[in-house]
Design a protein around this motif. Structure first.
Motif, PDB file in Angstrom:
ATOM      1  N   LEU A 668       0.859  -1.174   0.000  1.00  0.00           N
ATOM      2  CA  LEU A 668       0.000   0.000   0.000  1.00  0.00           C
ATOM      3  C   LEU A 668       0.900   1.231   0.000  1.00  0.00           C
ATOM      4  O   LEU A 668       1.619   1.473   0.971  1.00  0.00           O
ATOM      5  CB  LEU A 668      -0.895  -0.009   1.248  1.00  0.00           C
ATOM      6  CG  LEU A 668      -2.050   0.986   1.317  1.00  0.00           C
ATOM      7  CD1 LEU A 668      -3.084   0.675   0.238  1.00  0.00           C
ATOM      8  CD2 LEU A 668      -2.713   0.915   2.696  1.00  0.00           C
ATOM      9  N   PRO A 669       0.931   2.025  -1.082  1.00  0.00           N
ATOM     10  CA  PRO A 669       1.792   3.216  -1.104  1.00  0.00           C
ATOM     11  C   PRO A 669       1.476   4.156   0.053  1.00  0.00           C
ATOM     12  O   PRO A 669       0.327   4.268   0.490  1.00  0.00           O
ATOM     13  CB  PRO A 669       1.452   3.860  -2.453  1.00  0.00           C
ATOM     14  CG  PRO A 669       0.942   2.741  -3.301  1.00  0.00           C
ATOM     15  CD  PRO A 669       0.200   1.838  -2.348  1.00  0.00           C
ATOM     16  N   GLU A 670       2.521   4.803   0.563  1.00  0.00           N
ATOM     17  CA  GLU A 670       2.342   5.716   1.690  1.00  0.00           C
ATOM     18  C   GLU A 670       1.788   7.057   1.250  1.00  0.00           C
ATOM     19  O   GLU A 670       1.932   7.462   0.100  1.00  0.00           O
ATOM     20  CB  GLU A 670       3.675   5.925   2.404  1.00  0.00           C
ATOM     21  CG  GLU A 670       4.247   4.647   2.995  1.00  0.00           C
ATOM     22  CD  GLU A 670       5.442   4.924   3.875  1.00  0.00           C
ATOM     23  OE1 GLU A 670       5.267   5.012   5.098  1.00  0.00           O
ATOM     24  OE2 GLU A 670       6.557   5.061   3.341  1.00  0.00           O
ATOM     25  N   TRP A 671       1.184   7.777   2.200  1.00  0.00           N
ATOM     26  CA  TRP A 671       0.703   9.125   1.884  1.00  0.00           C
ATOM     27  C   TRP A 671       1.888  10.052   1.630  1.00  0.00           C
ATOM     28  O   TRP A 671       1.889  10.837   0.697  1.00  0.00           O
ATOM     29  CB  TRP A 671      -0.101   9.733   3.040  1.00  0.00           C
ATOM     30  CG  TRP A 671      -0.935   8.814   3.830  1.00  0.00           C
ATOM     31  CD1 TRP A 671      -1.865   7.934   3.344  1.00  0.00           C
ATOM     32  CD2 TRP A 671      -0.947   8.674   5.256  1.00  0.00           C
ATOM     33  NE1 TRP A 671      -2.462   7.269   4.381  1.00  0.00           N
ATOM     34  CE2 TRP A 671      -1.930   7.707   5.569  1.00  0.00           C
ATOM     35  CE3 TRP A 671      -0.259   9.290   6.291  1.00  0.00           C
ATOM     36  CZ2 TRP A 671      -2.209   7.330   6.879  1.00  0.00           C
ATOM     37  CZ3 TRP A 671      -0.539   8.917   7.592  1.00  0.00           C
ATOM     38  CH2 TRP A 671      -1.494   7.949   7.877  1.00  0.00           C
ATOM     39  N   TYR A 672       2.898   9.965   2.525  1.00  0.00           N
ATOM     40  CA  TYR A 672       4.120  10.755   2.384  1.00  0.00           C
ATOM     41  C   TYR A 672       5.275   9.768   2.281  1.00  0.00           C
ATOM     42  O   TYR A 672       5.894   9.411   3.276  1.00  0.00           O
ATOM     43  CB  TYR A 672       4.329  11.667   3.603  1.00  0.00           C
ATOM     44  CG  TYR A 672       3.182  12.591   3.913  1.00  0.00           C
ATOM     45  CD1 TYR A 672       2.871  13.652   3.064  1.00  0.00           C
ATOM     46  CD2 TYR A 672       2.415  12.428   5.064  1.00  0.00           C
ATOM     47  CE1 TYR A 672       1.825  14.514   3.358  1.00  0.00           C
ATOM     48  CE2 TYR A 672       1.370  13.283   5.362  1.00  0.00           C
ATOM     49  CZ  TYR A 672       1.074  14.325   4.507  1.00  0.00           C
ATOM     50  OH  TYR A 672       0.037  15.175   4.801  1.00  0.00           O
ATOM     51  N   GLY A 673       5.549   9.308   1.070  1.00  0.00           N
ATOM     52  CA  GLY A 673       6.576   8.291   0.894  1.00  0.00           C
ATOM     53  C   GLY A 673       7.342   8.479  -0.392  1.00  0.00           C
ATOM     54  O   GLY A 673       7.211   9.490  -1.085  1.00  0.00           O
ATOM     55  N   VAL A 674       8.131   7.466  -0.723  1.00  0.00           N
ATOM     56  CA  VAL A 674       9.016   7.584  -1.888  1.00  0.00           C
ATOM     57  C   VAL A 674       8.240   7.744  -3.186  1.00  0.00           C
ATOM     58  O   VAL A 674       8.769   8.285  -4.168  1.00  0.00           O
ATOM     59  CB  VAL A 674       9.949   6.363  -1.984  1.00  0.00           C
ATOM     60  CG1 VAL A 674      10.921   6.344  -0.826  1.00  0.00           C
ATOM     61  CG2 VAL A 674       9.158   5.062  -2.038  1.00  0.00           C
ATOM     62  N   GLU A 675       6.993   7.292  -3.227  1.00  0.00           N
ATOM     63  CA  GLU A 675       6.181   7.437  -4.433  1.00  0.00           C
ATOM     64  C   GLU A 675       5.342   8.714  -4.414  1.00  0.00           C
ATOM     65  O   GLU A 675       4.612   8.987  -5.373  1.00  0.00           O
ATOM     66  CB  GLU A 675       5.266   6.225  -4.603  1.00  0.00           C
ATOM     67  CG  GLU A 675       6.018   4.926  -4.869  1.00  0.00           C
ATOM     68  CD  GLU A 675       5.079   3.817  -5.270  1.00  0.00           C
ATOM     69  OE1 GLU A 675       4.735   3.743  -6.472  1.00  0.00           O
ATOM     70  OE2 GLU A 675       4.680   3.037  -4.382  1.00  0.00           O
ATOM     71  N   ASN A 676       5.436   9.467  -3.318  1.00  0.00           N
ATOM     72  CA  ASN A 676       4.600  10.659  -3.192  1.00  0.00           C
ATOM     73  C   ASN A 676       5.394  11.892  -2.785  1.00  0.00           C
ATOM     74  O   ASN A 676       4.860  12.806  -2.159  1.00  0.00           O
ATOM     75  CB  ASN A 676       3.492  10.403  -2.155  1.00  0.00           C
ATOM     76  CG  ASN A 676       2.493   9.379  -2.639  1.00  0.00           C
ATOM     77  OD1 ASN A 676       1.754   9.605  -3.572  1.00  0.00           O
ATOM     78  ND2 ASN A 676       2.486   8.214  -1.991  1.00  0.00           N
ATOM     79  N   THR A 677       6.672  11.920  -3.145  1.00  0.00           N
ATOM     80  CA  THR A 677       7.441  13.134  -2.930  1.00  0.00           C
ATOM     81  C   THR A 677       6.982  14.200  -3.926  1.00  0.00           C
ATOM     82  O   THR A 677       6.318  13.901  -4.930  1.00  0.00           O
ATOM     83  CB  THR A 677       8.948  12.869  -3.104  1.00  0.00           C
ATOM     84  OG1 THR A 677       9.180  12.295  -4.402  1.00  0.00           O
ATOM     85  CG2 THR A 677       9.466  11.931  -2.026  1.00  0.00           C
TER      86      THR A 677
END
Length: 804
Positions: A668-677
């Motif tokens: 589950l992609p994070e809200w503030y993570g490597v895919e959401n910088t």
């Protein structure tokens, strides 16, 4: 703090005038010598007779360091620890770490709180004046009565705190239960996500891990996001077991972490760098390779597990492509095949390396899979922990010698009993991480949007708090700036009673402060251990100084104001109660020494056999069914779907194609993570535990701060374009705040990620720019909880770093 002034006894202090007298309200005696441990003795005490008492650390660390206090003229002159002389043999020895050995500095700090105080400035300013015990207790009790009469007992709260753990660590809970109760909490800041998800997969009976001693029989050891030598460095627990394992095993070891932590320093071949928050994607990529290459253990999966494939799905969910196999092979809700190439783009680990690792996992037995608590302390932590637990299931490496079930390693300790707190008449409970929401808008919190338990919703906001030995109101909470605004508003929480030894950041929000004693300044006992268990029985190293009291004494004074003192004490002193509790422990474990023997020996040690997790279940899954709904390991959880039905969720708490939380261990992609910088905040930011502190405990001590400076780890690839060099002062910032600290430019952190150790003491002008010069990562973290457990997602952040 002066390094040359002699320690001041109570009688000496009372004769002192001038500048020293100004220390009285918040300061204690100062260091005896200019050494960290105080091995030297001041001339004034040189001729005095020395006594030695045993004690223990009681901070939230499983090490529970054994401490020996050398005392002259009723003052601690230096602190020693357990040695081979005490043991009569060389190994094992539950010795204290650097922090424990420096306790004399804390014990005699000029920052010690010596008298009751009441606030004279605004909440959070830290301005107080000395008052009497009578006035302090009267203020606290009177306001408590007012709140209960006006709002009811659900408006009273004892927040999560980790500054004290011992036999009588929570007397205020007992007192409150006698006057109608208080709002409960569940979870912890450390383990909310994994503690929540593990019972869905393994039930309550099968969720303990194997010991590290078991791993000595393994051929391959995988450690996800754990660093025992940093997080558990004191005493004789898993840091000791970890080093023992690494020296004794012939297994190949891989540490999967975004940081080359101290547990693998000097063993770079063991480090498998990964982008933070992406462990579940790595497991998915490994699972794809195992399935494609016929390396999964279908016999195990079909016999012991539910939800791996269509054959093992519950009847109501068959034919809907909701199995783990369907998710991995691209037949599930998102129709994306979880190939190693897919995983490589997310994790930062090359596809070829993922395939090599998967091949090793599929062909090497025994396999020991272990995870720390860092990977689960994230916005997707429940599914990260679940995915790591699923990995050994795929290859049938559970319940056998040399294996683990993917949870943290087992720890076993001698039997112990704590003071009975009684029953709380209030049944309503909230996630501990959401206490600021419960102050600010508690009546809007429901079972469906905030995880309220035993009630559909909160009836009232929190109006009164007793914060005992805790720095979680601000410093260890998230989004400190927001927490400050909530706590500083006196119309919200109307009264806060604080109890501690020094003025930490959270204590500045107290309306009345009471001066606490350390556990080694009173009779106390604690048990801990791992492969080797031990119990420490301590007595008071000195007489109580100034007007400090035990928490038991304080709670008794509060009980007197409510007319329930007799029910609270039951006619027993704290020491009598501890002895009574110990006798109950001896009934459970007759091999324990008598009380007098325990006091004499100080440290009692017992060896434990290696623990193999879920061995009974593996031996006979019918006779030893798990207490999951199916009685099996549940890779698909129907119970989770049923429990969360109708929950109010954010869009990014679910996945495309699903309108609920995933019932299988997905990435589950994070809200503030490597895919959401973002362009503004292009770097991921994650925390870690630090040798110089346990959470924020010891965070104020200048000696430890000097040898453990607060730093932002940044890879040279990220530092160079920003003009940042080793030792530069930098600012790390995001939408929640800004901190200032030193730069540590190092390849020991993956590119694109900044690492900041948690627990540094917040130090900001809250009436000014609010830039935190202490470098507390919680200035930059969010109060939004993880979706299932409503837990602390402290490691899920994005940021930018600039030179200050």
């Amino acid at each position: 703090m002066s390094d040359i002034m002699p320690s001041l006894s109570r009688r000496t202090f009372m004769k002192t005038t001038g500048a020293l007298g100004a220390l009285a309200a918040v300061g204690g005696s100062v260091a005896a010598t200019n050494t960290l441990f105080g091995a030297g003795v001041p001339q004034a005490h040189a001729a005095a007779e020395e006594t030695v008492t045993w004690g223990h650390c009681a901070i939230n660390c499983p090490g529970r360091c054994s401490l020996k206090f050398h005392v002259q003229d009723d003052e601690v002159v230096w602190v020693d620890t357990y040695t081979s002389k005490d043991a009569g043999f060389d190994d094992p020895q539950p010795r204290a770490c650097l922090r424990g050995r420096s306790y004399r500095r804390w014990l005699a700090s000029p920052d010690r709180i010596n008298y009751p105080m009441k606030r004279v400035g605004k909440r959070g300013e830290g301005k107080y004046e000395q008052i009497s015990w009578d006035e302090a207790i009267d203020l606290a009790a009177t306001k408590l009565k007012e709140v209960i009469d006006k709002y009811g007992n659900e408006a009273v709260y004892v927040p999560y705190a980790t500054g004290v753990s011992a036999t009588t660590s929570r007397p205020f809970n007992r007192f409150l239960n006698l006057v109608g109760g208080y709002l409960n909490f569940y979870n912890s800041y450390s383990t909310a996500q994994i503690s929540c998800i593990t019972p869905y997969m393994y039930g309550s009976k099968g969720n303990g891990g194997s010991s590290f001693k078991t791993a000595e029989d393994a051929k391959l050891v995988l450690i996800f996001g754990s660093s025992p030598t940093e997080t558990r460095q004191g005493g004789l627990t898993t840091h000791y077991d970890w080093v023992h394992l690494r020296e004794r095993t012939g297994a190949k070891i891989y540490m999967i972490d975004y940081r080359m932590n101290d547990s693998i320093s000097g063993h770079s071949e063991q480090w498998l760098p990964i982008n933070p928050g992406t462990d579940a994607a790595l497991v998915a990529g490994i699972a794809h390779y195992l399935i494609k290459n016929d390396l999964v253990d279908l016999d195990f999966l079909h016999t012991y597990c539910q939800g791996y494939d269509e054959e093992t799905m519950p009847e109501a969910y068959k034919g809907k492509n909701l199995s783990y196999y369907s998710y991995i092979m691209g037949e599930g809700y998102d129709k994306v095949e979880k190939t190693p190439e897919w995983a490589a783009k997310i994790t930062g680990i090359p596809a070829e390396r993922i395939e090599e690792l998967a091949e090793e996992i599929g062909t090497t037995k025994p396999l020991y899979v272990n995870q720390g608590w860092g990977p689960q302390r994230r916005s997707n932590g429940e599914w990260t922990a679940w995915a790591i637990m699923a990995l050994p299931c795929l290859v049938g490496q559970i319940g056998l010698p040399g294996t683990n079930n993917g949870t943290r390693e087992d720890r076993t300790s001698p039997a112990s009993v704590s003071m009975d707190a009684g029953k709380n008449p209030v049944k309503t409970s909230i996630p501990c991480f959401l206490f600021t929401d419960a102050i600010d808008h508690g009546t809007e919190m429901t079972a469906k949007n905030a995880g309220v338990k035993n009630a559909d919703a909160l009836k009232v906001n929190i109006k009164y708090m007793i914060n005992y030995a805790g720095n979680c109101l601000t410093n260890q909470h998230s989004d400190i700036n927001k927490a400050h605004d909530v706590l500083a508003d006196e119309s919200k929480c109307e009264f806060i009673l604080g109890i501690d030894t020094v003025m930490c950041d959270s204590l500045k929000y107290s309306d009345v402060i009471l001066p606490d004693l350390f556990r080694f300044e009173q009779t106390s006992q604690i048990s801990t251990g791992s492969d080797t268990g031990y119990m420490i029985t301590g007595t008071a190293c000195t007489s109580p100084k100034f007007e400090r009291k035990t928490a038991y004494e304080m709670a008794t004074l509060m009980a007197e104001k409510f007319g329930v003192a007799d029910e609270f004490t039951e006619g027993k002193t704290e020491e009598e109660r501890i002895k009574e509790q110990y006798e109950k422990a001896r009934e459970k474990s007759p091999k324990l020494p008598t009380w007098d023997e325990a006091v004499e020996m100080g440290v009692y040690i017992e060896e434990h056999a290696p623990v193999v997790s879920m061995k009974k279940f593996r031996d006979d899954p019918v006779a030893n069914k798990l207490d999951t709904p199916s009685g099996k390991i549940e890779i698909f959880s129907e119970k989770l779907l049923e429990f969360t039905e109708g929950w109010e969720l954010e869009a990014d708490d679910t996945l495309p194609g699903l309108d609920t939380m995933p019932p299988i261990p997905v990435y589950l992609p994070e809200w503030y993570g490597v895919e959401n910088t973002t362009d503004e905040y292009p770097l991921a930011l994650s925390g870690f535990h630090y040798r110089g502190r346990i959470h924020s405990s010891w965070g104020f001590m200048p000696e430890l701060k000097e040898v453990n400076p607060q730093e932002a780890w940044i890879n040279p690839v990220d530092a160079e374009p920003r003009g940042i060099e080793q030792g530069d002062t930098v600012r790390v910032k995001n939408e929640f705040g800004e901190i200032e600290l030193l730069a540590k430019v190092t390849p020991r952190v993956v590119p694109g990620t900044v690492a900041v150790s948690q627990g540094a003491w917040h130090d900001a002008d809250m009436a000014g720019d609010r830039v935190d010069k202490g470098g507390s990562i919680n200035t930059l973290t969010t109060q939004r909880p993880s979706p299932l457990s409503k837990g602390n997602p402290q490691h899920t952040n994005i940021c930018e770093v600039v030179k200050a």
